[in-house]
Design a protein around this motif. Structure first.
Motif: not given
Length: 119
Positions: A84-89, A91-96
Motif C-alpha cells: 500500500i505504501f509503495g503504491a501511495l508514496i 508510485k509503484e505498481q501493484i500487480h494481480w
C-alpha cells in the motif's frame, strides 16, 4: 466478555504496532535515495532505528498478552502495508499476483486468529 474485550484491545494494539513497524521500511527506502552520510540519509536511518527500537520494546509487551504464534502470524500484514505504501508514496505498481498473495496472507492470518480464539 471482559476477557474478549481485553484481547481485542491487545490485538488492535498489535496491528497499530505493526503499522508503525512498516514505517521503518518507508524511512529505509527514503534513506536509500540519499547520498551516503548526508544529513537526510542520517535522519532517515535515525528514524528507522528509532522506530525499530520502539517496536522491539512494545513487541515484548504485546507478547505478554497475545500468544507468540498469533502475534508472529499477524506480522505478515506488514507485507500488505508495504504494498500500500509503495503504491501511495513511491508510485509503484501493484500487480494481480501481489494482490493474490495479499489475499492469501489475510486468509492465513484469519485462520490463525480464529484458532487462537477457540482456545
Amino acid at each position: 466478555m471482559k476477557k474478549l474485550l481485553e484481547k481485542t484491545v491487545w490485538f488492535f494494539l498489535l496491528h497499530c504496532l505493526l503499522l508503525l513497524y512498516s514505517f521503518s521500511d518507508i524511512a529505509s527506502k527514503l534513506a536509500a535515495g540519499q547520498e551516503f552520510l548526508s544529513f537526510k540519509f542520517i535522519l532517515y536511518y535515525g528514524a528507522v532505528i528509532g522506530i525499530l527500537g520502539f517496536y522491539a520494546i512494545f513487541w515484548q509487551q504485546i507478547l505478554k498478552k497475545i500468544p507468540l504464534i498469533t502475534a508472529y502470524a499477524n506480522k505478515s500484514v506488514t507485507i500488505i502495508w508495504g504494498m500500500i505504501f509503495g503504491a501511495l508514496i513511491f508510485k509503484e505498481q501493484i500487480h494481480w499476483n501481489q494482490i493474490l498473495g495479499a489475499i492469501i496472507i489475510i486468509i492465513g492470518v484469519y485462520f490463525v486468529v480464529l484458532e487462537d480464539a477457540k482456545e
